[in-house]
Design a protein around this motif. Structure first.
Motif, mmCIF file in Angstrom:
data_model
loop_
_atom_site.group_PDB
_atom_site.id
_atom_site.type_symbol
_atom_site.label_atom_id
_atom_site.label_comp_id
_atom_site.label_asym_id
_atom_site.label_seq_id
_atom_site.Cartn_x
_atom_site.Cartn_y
_atom_site.Cartn_z
ATOM 1 N N VAL A 8 1.440 64.641 11.118
ATOM 2 C CA VAL A 8 1.737 65.557 12.226
ATOM 3 C C VAL A 8 3.201 65.371 12.572
ATOM 4 C CG1 VAL A 8 1.274 66.174 14.621
ATOM 5 C CG2 VAL A 8 -0.611 65.494 13.128
ATOM 6 N N GLY A 9 3.988 66.406 12.325
ATOM 7 C CA GLY A 9 5.413 66.282 12.573
ATOM 8 C C GLY A 9 6.001 65.151 11.742
ATOM 9 N N HIS A 10 6.682 64.230 12.431
ATOM 10 C CA HIS A 10 7.309 63.092 11.753
ATOM 11 C C HIS A 10 6.409 61.853 11.731
ATOM 12 C CE1 HIS A 10 10.917 65.592 12.306
ATOM 13 N NE2 HIS A 10 11.457 64.859 11.365
ATOM 14 N N LEU A 11 5.153 61.996 12.136
ATOM 15 C CA LEU A 11 4.227 60.863 12.100
ATOM 16 C C LEU A 11 3.327 60.965 10.880
ATOM 17 C CD1 LEU A 11 3.071 60.410 15.814
ATOM 18 C CD2 LEU A 11 4.723 59.036 14.533
ATOM 19 N N LEU A 12 3.317 59.906 10.079
ATOM 20 C CA LEU A 12 2.469 59.833 8.898
ATOM 21 C C LEU A 12 1.038 59.447 9.298
ATOM 22 C CD1 LEU A 12 4.961 57.969 6.538
ATOM 23 C CD2 LEU A 12 4.502 60.440 6.664
ATOM 24 N N ASP A 41 -2.739 70.046 14.890
ATOM 25 C CA ASP A 41 -1.616 70.377 14.009
ATOM 26 C C ASP A 41 -0.266 70.027 14.625
ATOM 27 O OD1 ASP A 41 -3.316 71.342 12.092
ATOM 28 O OD2 ASP A 41 -3.211 73.415 12.812
ATOM 29 N N VAL A 42 -0.193 69.962 15.962
ATOM 30 C CA VAL A 42 1.105 69.749 16.614
ATOM 31 C C VAL A 42 1.215 68.410 17.324
ATOM 32 C CG1 VAL A 42 1.498 72.210 16.936
ATOM 33 C CG2 VAL A 42 0.354 70.915 18.736
ATOM 34 N N GLY A 43 0.120 67.716 17.482
ATOM 35 C CA GLY A 43 0.190 66.450 18.207
ATOM 36 C C GLY A 43 -1.180 65.835 18.426
ATOM 37 N N HIS A 81 7.982 54.714 16.890
ATOM 38 C CA HIS A 81 8.232 55.109 15.500
ATOM 39 C C HIS A 81 9.495 55.959 15.380
ATOM 40 C CE1 HIS A 81 4.579 53.478 13.712
ATOM 41 N NE2 HIS A 81 3.906 53.914 14.762
ATOM 42 N N GLY A 82 10.303 55.971 16.439
ATOM 43 C CA GLY A 82 11.524 56.749 16.402
ATOM 44 C C GLY A 82 11.285 58.243 16.458
ATOM 45 N N VAL A 83 10.181 58.634 17.098
ATOM 46 C CA VAL A 83 9.789 60.040 17.195
ATOM 47 C C VAL A 83 9.659 60.412 18.668
ATOM 48 C CG1 VAL A 83 8.001 61.745 16.626
ATOM 49 C CG2 VAL A 83 8.599 59.946 14.979
ATOM 50 N N ASP A 84 10.141 61.586 19.031
ATOM 51 C CA ASP A 84 10.056 62.059 20.405
ATOM 52 C C ASP A 84 8.735 62.801 20.612
ATOM 53 O OD1 ASP A 84 10.842 62.386 22.987
ATOM 54 O OD2 ASP A 84 12.484 63.770 22.575
ATOM 55 N N CYS A 85 8.346 62.977 21.870
ATOM 56 C CA CYS A 85 7.126 63.716 22.175
ATOM 57 C C CYS A 85 7.274 64.419 23.513
ATOM 58 C CB CYS A 85 5.903 62.793 22.182
ATOM 59 S SG CYS A 85 5.970 61.462 23.408
ATOM 60 N N MET A 86 6.445 65.410 23.742
ATOM 61 C CA MET A 86 6.419 66.155 24.998
ATOM 62 C C MET A 86 4.981 66.244 25.481
ATOM 63 S SD MET A 86 7.715 70.046 25.856
ATOM 64 C CE MET A 86 6.426 70.793 24.843
ATOM 65 N N VAL A 104 4.098 66.232 19.158
ATOM 66 C CA VAL A 104 5.010 65.391 18.389
ATOM 67 C C VAL A 104 6.229 66.225 18.018
ATOM 68 C CG1 VAL A 104 5.299 64.018 16.299
ATOM 69 C CG2 VAL A 104 3.107 64.001 17.510
ATOM 70 N N LEU A 105 7.411 65.741 18.409
ATOM 71 C CA LEU A 105 8.644 66.479 18.184
ATOM 72 C C LEU A 105 9.461 65.830 17.066
ATOM 73 C CD1 LEU A 105 9.546 67.120 21.931
ATOM 74 C CD2 LEU A 105 8.209 68.573 20.387
ATOM 75 N N GLY A 106 10.777 65.976 17.130
ATOM 76 C CA GLY A 106 11.651 65.436 16.094
ATOM 77 C C GLY A 106 11.962 63.970 16.296
ATOM 78 N N GLN A 107 12.809 63.469 15.458
ATOM 79 C CA GLN A 107 13.180 62.060 15.502
ATOM 80 C C GLN A 107 14.091 61.783 16.694
ATOM 81 O OE1 GLN A 107 14.870 61.586 11.561
ATOM 82 N NE2 GLN A 107 12.961 60.721 10.781
ATOM 83 N N ARG A 108 13.900 60.598 17.281
ATOM 84 C CA ARG A 108 14.716 60.163 18.418
ATOM 85 C C ARG A 108 14.682 58.645 18.461
ATOM 86 N NH1 ARG A 108 13.504 61.366 24.826
ATOM 87 N NH2 ARG A 108 15.406 60.430 25.684
ATOM 88 N N PRO A 109 15.826 57.986 18.417
ATOM 89 C CA PRO A 109 15.843 56.518 18.406
ATOM 90 C C PRO A 109 15.169 55.929 19.641
ATOM 91 C CG PRO A 109 17.995 57.407 17.812
ATOM 92 C CD PRO A 109 17.179 58.562 18.314
ATOM 93 N N MET A 110 14.507 54.815 19.431
ATOM 94 C CA MET A 110 13.850 54.089 20.518
ATOM 95 C C MET A 110 14.890 53.290 21.289
ATOM 96 S SD MET A 110 10.782 53.501 21.737
ATOM 97 C CE MET A 110 9.553 52.328 22.332
ATOM 98 N N THR A 111 14.836 53.333 22.632
ATOM 99 C CA THR A 111 15.761 52.540 23.428
ATOM 100 C C THR A 111 15.258 51.100 23.512
ATOM 101 O OG1 THR A 111 14.620 52.973 25.521
ATOM 102 C CG2 THR A 111 16.280 54.585 24.809
ATOM 103 N N PRO A 112 16.164 50.138 23.722
ATOM 104 C CA PRO A 112 15.720 48.734 23.833
ATOM 105 C C PRO A 112 14.702 48.521 24.951
ATOM 106 C CG PRO A 112 18.092 48.837 23.493
ATOM 107 C CD PRO A 112 17.634 50.254 23.722
ATOM 108 N N GLN A 113 14.880 49.201 26.093
ATOM 109 C CA GLN A 113 13.949 49.013 27.205
ATOM 110 C C GLN A 113 12.551 49.505 26.848
ATOM 111 O OE1 GLN A 113 14.383 51.438 30.775
ATOM 112 N NE2 GLN A 113 13.940 49.643 32.041
ATOM 113 N N LEU A 114 12.462 50.670 26.232
ATOM 114 C CA LEU A 114 11.157 51.181 25.837
ATOM 115 C C LEU A 114 10.540 50.304 24.753
ATOM 116 C CD1 LEU A 114 11.615 55.068 25.817
ATOM 117 C CD2 LEU A 114 10.751 53.584 27.639
#
Length: 256
Positions: A8-12, A41-43, A81-86, A104-114
């Motif tokens: 689904v999206g960028h998630l395997l 199909d989307v999340g 997993h470095g993936v954004d979501c809404m 599940v949206l596109g790729q987005r780096p994980m912040t240290p706090q999260l």
């Protein structure tokens, strides 16, 4: 969760299984685990096993708060997993069991706090703890408050004098929950008391609990206080009358 194996999206597929498992680490009253996940199909959809109407408002609220906590875990696990979501809360009035759709949206780096919060997820233990004499610092309290505000909820602390007003409302056999050590008594509240607010409160509760775990604080629920109708009304007054208490926590240092 269904048997779907497609990404689904960028998630395997393996990652989808991991995030659903992590979502299920959320705490729930008496281990009820009232949530169910469905991959689309989307999340991922979050469903609730609806309590019967005769169960009462406290049980209904507990289930929604627990599902909110699971929703927060799901969000963090996807982000790990470095993936954004809404998130879309309560997207279909004709499907009351469908609480949220997490796209599940596109790729987005994980912040240290999260990432720190995600690391704390499997370590969280909300079983009743023995608390030590140390107190939660003002800096940590502010961080807990900030954690709740991010999720559109607020932390109100209950002083020792106010706590004395609550104790008579609890059965003698249950007062042990309020005794021992010097923990912080923190109420998580929202300005509204509808289903969406209770879901947001659940996400706030989980972020607060994980923040406490991250700083090696113990935390547990005081549901017997916040779920009695009379006690909940009294607790709301102690919080200033503007917030609806959705959960009550003890947070403090370990007795060890």
């Amino acid at each position: 969760m269904n048997s779907r194996v497609a990404p689904v999206g960028h998630l395997l597929p393996d990652q989808l299984s991991e995030v659903v498992t992590a979502a299920g680490w959320a705490p729930s009253t008496n281990g009820s685990r009232p949530w169910r996940f469905q991959i689309t199909d989307v999340g991922i959809e979050l469903h609730i096993e609806l309590p019967p109407p005769v169960a009462g408002d406290a049980v209904q609220r507990q289930a929604l708060v627990a599902c909110g906590a699971a929703l927060f875990n799901l969000r963090m696990a996807i982000r790990s997993h470095g993936v954004d979501c809404m998130v879309r809360l309560l997207p279909d009035d004709e499907r009351p069991d469908l609480l949220a759709v997490v796209e599940v949206l596109g790729q987005r780096p994980m912040t240290p706090q999260l990432r720190d919060l995600t690391t704390a997820m499997p370590l969280l233990n909300t079983e009743p703890h023995q608390f030590g004499a140390g107190t939660v610092s003002e800096a940590l309290l502010n961080e807990l408050r900030h954690s709740a505000r991010i999720e559109q909820a607020w932390v109100a602390t209950i002083s020792s004098n106010q706590l004395a007003e609550l104790i008579p409302l609890v059965a003698v056999a249950d007062r042990s929950q309020l005794s021992g050590g010097s923990p912080l008594i923190a109420a998580i509240g929202t300005f509204q008391d509808d289903r969406a607010s209770r879901l947001r409160a659940g996400q706030a509760v989980q972020r607060v609990l994980l923040t406490a775990t991250r700083w090696r604080l113990n935390a547990c629920f005081l549901n017997l206080v916040s779920d009695l109708p009379t006690a909940r009304h009294q607790l709301r007054q102690l919080m200033g009358g503007g917030l609806w208490p959705q959960a009550l926590l003890r947070v403090g240092v370990s007795a060890a």
